[in-house]
Scaffold this active site. Structure first.
Site, PDB file in Angstrom:
ATOM      1  N   SER A 169     -10.416  -2.421  13.409  1.00  0.00           N
ATOM      2  CA  SER A 169     -11.523  -1.903  14.218  1.00  0.00           C
ATOM      3  C   SER A 169     -11.556  -0.376  14.173  1.00  0.00           C
ATOM      4  CB  SER A 169     -11.409  -2.393  15.666  1.00  0.00           C
ATOM      5  OG  SER A 169     -10.128  -2.120  16.189  1.00  0.00           O
ATOM      6  N   GLY A 200      -5.478  -6.742  14.046  1.00  0.00           N
ATOM      7  CA  GLY A 200      -5.160  -6.258  12.704  1.00  0.00           C
ATOM      8  C   GLY A 200      -6.325  -6.354  11.743  1.00  0.00           C
ATOM      9  N   SER A 241     -20.214   5.170  24.325  1.00  0.00           N
ATOM     10  CA  SER A 241     -19.464   3.981  23.921  1.00  0.00           C
ATOM     11  C   SER A 241     -19.880   2.785  24.771  1.00  0.00           C
ATOM     12  CB  SER A 241     -17.961   4.207  24.071  1.00  0.00           C
ATOM     13  OG  SER A 241     -17.292   2.985  23.825  1.00  0.00           O
ATOM     14  N   ASP A 269      -7.815   0.207   4.583  1.00  0.00           N
ATOM     15  CA  ASP A 269      -8.755  -0.231   5.620  1.00  0.00           C
ATOM     16  C   ASP A 269     -10.080   0.518   5.540  1.00  0.00           C
ATOM     17  OD1 ASP A 269      -6.522  -1.619   6.286  1.00  0.00           O
ATOM     18  OD2 ASP A 269      -6.135  -0.573   8.170  1.00  0.00           O
ATOM     19  N   ASP A 296       0.816  -1.224   0.000  1.00  0.00           N
ATOM     20  CA  ASP A 296       0.000   0.000   0.000  1.00  0.00           C
ATOM     21  C   ASP A 296       0.845   1.268   0.000  1.00  0.00           C
ATOM     22  OD1 ASP A 296       0.790  -0.487   2.626  1.00  0.00           O
ATOM     23  OD2 ASP A 296      -1.121   0.079   3.524  1.00  0.00           O
TER      24      ASP A 296
END
Length: 386
Positions: free
Chosen positions: A130, A127, A69, A175, A38
């Site tokens: 999140s 990984g 949260s 991501d 990337d």
């Protein structure tokens, strides 16, 4: 996902005192092939997975954003979007949300605040992105609540900007892009230079099995930075902007002039780019034998040339390979030095993979694995209007 939806609805009602109007989700992801390509302007082939971050939300008219949260004991963060949005030392989770909102405003989008409750089941620290899922789901939430004219790609770029500039963590675009744009039963071939994406159909029902080695990842940042510098040095020697621009033929002509270590790093990136483009073709043709070969070559290249695998990861890959043979593929995925492997496994072999790993991995390494059996799923979007 139904449990997550219930959790965010309940916490919204309990903490904020009324019912939300919308449920929105954004998924985590796994990269099937294309590792450390990337930041060399290359290609990656991730898919979105059925672990996600879910939001219950309602719009406000007073320029206040309130966030609950669920995963941090219903902790609350509140800020006024007409005032300076500042970094919170004591509430790291809140900074991803503040950063996304701040970047949306800086891009010229207008909205008047929101109440949000958020929860996720993307395993943290494995990984599987999140943080990107959180950034994307917040962008998606404001798009949905205020009918913002923002593309999925820009939601992804906005999330990346928030992570880079506000949270202060350097990341590529993969991501966020796969979380924002994923499609069910498809992987996504992403050109990290042009940001063009191409949907690549996968054999339906093919399980995407992610196994966390649970090896504590040491040295990741320093080793990552070293690899990055070595790649940049190789690009300089070749006189190009990034290793993406070097063919394997050009590499072979000049390999003698390179420092041995730099040559190994460059060879991984150059061959991995070729493998990733070919893997997209193999997957689209549902040629799992070729896909498996390419994933095996990718793993060997990460092990021998890029030197980012560890004994535990190599052991996991070997155990899985024994079970699936040429009916699927398996390799390390992610930054390296621990973390996860990804395997494409026919549904009939999933239980065998789980049983064999359970029988052999801990005996060989002293560590207990965590297994996530996933499917390729849709990217971010509205789940329901309440």
């Amino acid at each position: 996902m139904s449990e997550l939806i219930q959790n965010v609805k309940t916490s919204f009602e309990q903490v904020l005192g009324y019912a939300p109007s919308h449920i929105i989700q954004a998924p985590g992801r796994v990269n099937l092939i294309g590792e450390h390509t990337d930041y060399n302007d290359g290609f990656v082939l991730p898919c979105a997975i059925n672990y996600q971050t879910v939001v219950a939300a309602a719009k406000r008219e007073d320029n206040i954003v309130r966030v609950v949260s669920v995963d941090y004991g219903n902790a609350v963060d509140e800020f006024d979007i007409t005032q300076a949005i500042t970094f919170q030392q004591d509430k790291m989770w809140a900074n991803y949300i503040r950063g996304v909102v701040k970047c949306l405003l800086a891009r010229g989008y207008s909205f008047t605040g929101a109440d949000i409750s958020v929860s996720g089941n993307v395993p943290q620290g494995a990984g599987l992105s999140s943080s990107a899922a959180l950034e994307v789901v917040i962008g998606q939430t404001f798009k949905v609540l205020f009918n913002l004219e923002i593309s999925q790609a820009e939601i992804a770029l906005n999330g990346q900007q928030a992570e880079n500039e506000f949270v202060g963590c350097n990341c590529g675009i993969m991501d966020q892009m796969i979380s924002a744009e994923g499609r069910e039963n498809h992987a996504m071939l992403l050109d990290c230079r042009s940001l063009e994406t191409e949907s690549v159909s996968m054999p339906e029902e093919m399980a995407v099995v992610i196994i966390n080695s649970n090896k504590k990842r040491g040295l990741v940042d320093s080793e990552y930075n070293t690899r990055r510098q070595q790649c940049e040095e190789a690009a300089r020697i070749f006189g190009v902007k990034a290793l993406r621009d070097v063919t394997i033929e050009q590499f072979n002509e000049k390999v003698a002039e390179l420092d041995e270590m730099v040559a190994k790093r460059a060879r991984h990136v150059i061959t991995e780019n070729d493998r990733t483009v070919e893997a997209a073709q193999a997957l689209r043709a549902h040629d799992m034998k070729r896909m498996g070969e390419l994933m095996a070559e990718s793993h060997a290249s990460m092990r021998d040339d890029f030197e980012i695998t560890v004994k535990e990861i190599d052991t996991l890959v070997e155990i899985v390979k024994e079970v699936i043979g040429d009916q699927g593929g398996v390799r390390m995925t992610g930054g390296g030095f621990g973390g996860c492997i990804v395997a494409l496994v026919p549904p009939a072999l999933v239980d065998d993979v789980k049983a064999t790993v359970a029988a052999k991995y801990q005996a060989a390494t002293g560590l207990k694995e965590s297994i996530y059996v996933c499917q390729a799923k849709d990217g971010a979007g509205l789940v329901e209007v309440l």
